[in-house]
Design a protein around this motif. Structure first.
Motif, short mmCIF file in Angstrom:
data_model
loop_
_atom_site.label_atom_id
_atom_site.label_comp_id
_atom_site.label_asym_id
_atom_site.label_seq_id
_atom_site.Cartn_x
_atom_site.Cartn_y
_atom_site.Cartn_z
N CYS A 199 0.54 -0.93 0.16
CA CYS A 199 0.36 0.30 -0.03
C CYS A 199 0.68 1.07 -0.32
N GLU B 239 -0.78 4.10 0.37
CA GLU B 239 -1.50 4.99 0.67
C GLU B 239 -2.05 6.84 -0.34
N CYS B 240 -2.42 5.92 -1.37
CA CYS B 240 -2.96 6.65 -2.33
C CYS B 240 -4.32 7.26 -2.49
N GLY B 241 -5.59 6.81 -1.64
CA GLY B 241 -6.45 7.13 -1.43
C GLY B 241 -7.63 6.12 -1.99
N ALA C 266 -8.54 1.67 2.92
CA ALA C 266 -7.25 1.79 3.65
C ALA C 266 -6.65 1.74 5.51
N VAL C 267 -7.90 2.58 5.83
CA VAL C 267 -7.55 2.02 7.47
C VAL C 267 -7.75 0.67 8.59
N ALA D 263 -4.41 -1.05 6.99
CA ALA D 263 -3.63 -0.97 7.42
C ALA D 263 -4.15 -2.48 9.27
N CYS E 165 -6.90 -0.88 -6.86
CA CYS E 165 -5.49 -0.49 -6.17
C CYS E 165 -4.51 -0.78 -7.03
#
Length: 116
Positions: A6, A8-10, A29-30, A33, A72
Motif C-alpha cells: 500500500c 496510501e494513495c487513497g 485503507a484503515v 492497515a 488499487c
C-alpha cells in the motif's frame, strides 16, 4: 494479500461505496492497515486492534463490493484484509463462546453497550 504494498494513495477510499455515504466507517485503507498489524504484529497489541475494528463502523460495515481492491494500483487488496479481520474476529467470538460464555456478552461488548 500484499498489504505492505500500500502506498496510501487513497484510491480505495474513493472507490468504496460505503465511505461516501457513511463518514463513521473506518474505510478500506484503515482496515487494510489494521489487517496488516493483525497479520504481522511486530510487538503491537493485536487484541486492541481487533477490538477497535470489531464494530458496526469497522470491518462489519464493508459490503464486499471489492471496489477498493479493483482500483488499487499496487495490488494491495484491502478487501482481502477486511475479510481476514472478519475471520480473526469470528474465530475470537467462537473461542469466547466455546470457553463457556454462552449467552454472555464479551467484556468489550458490555463496554460498547454501556457507551451507547
Amino acid at each position: 494479500m500484499r498489504l505492505e504494498d500500500c502506498v496510501e494513495c487513497g484510491l480505495c477510499v474513493s472507490a468504496c461505496p460505503i465511505t461516501g455515504t457513511d463518514p463513521a466507517y473506518l474505510g478500506p485503507a484503515v482496515l487494510g492497515a489494521a489487517a496488516r498489524v493483525v497479520a504481522e504484529p511486530r510487538g503491537q497489541d493485536v487484541r486492541s486492534v481487533l477490538t477497535w475494528v470489531d464494530d458496526h463502523d469497522g470491518c462489519w460495515r464493508c459490503h464486499l463490493s471489492f471496489a477498493c481492491s479493483e482500483v488499487c494500483p499496487t495490488g494491495a487488496d484491502p478487501a482481502a484484509g477486511i475479510m481476514a479481520l472478519r475471520g480473526a474476529l469470528t474465530r475470537e467470538h467462537l473461542r469466547w463462546r466455546s470457553d463457556g460464555h454462552r449467552g454472555a456478552d464479551r467484556p468489550v461488548d458490555q463496554e460498547r453497550t454501556a457507551a451507547r
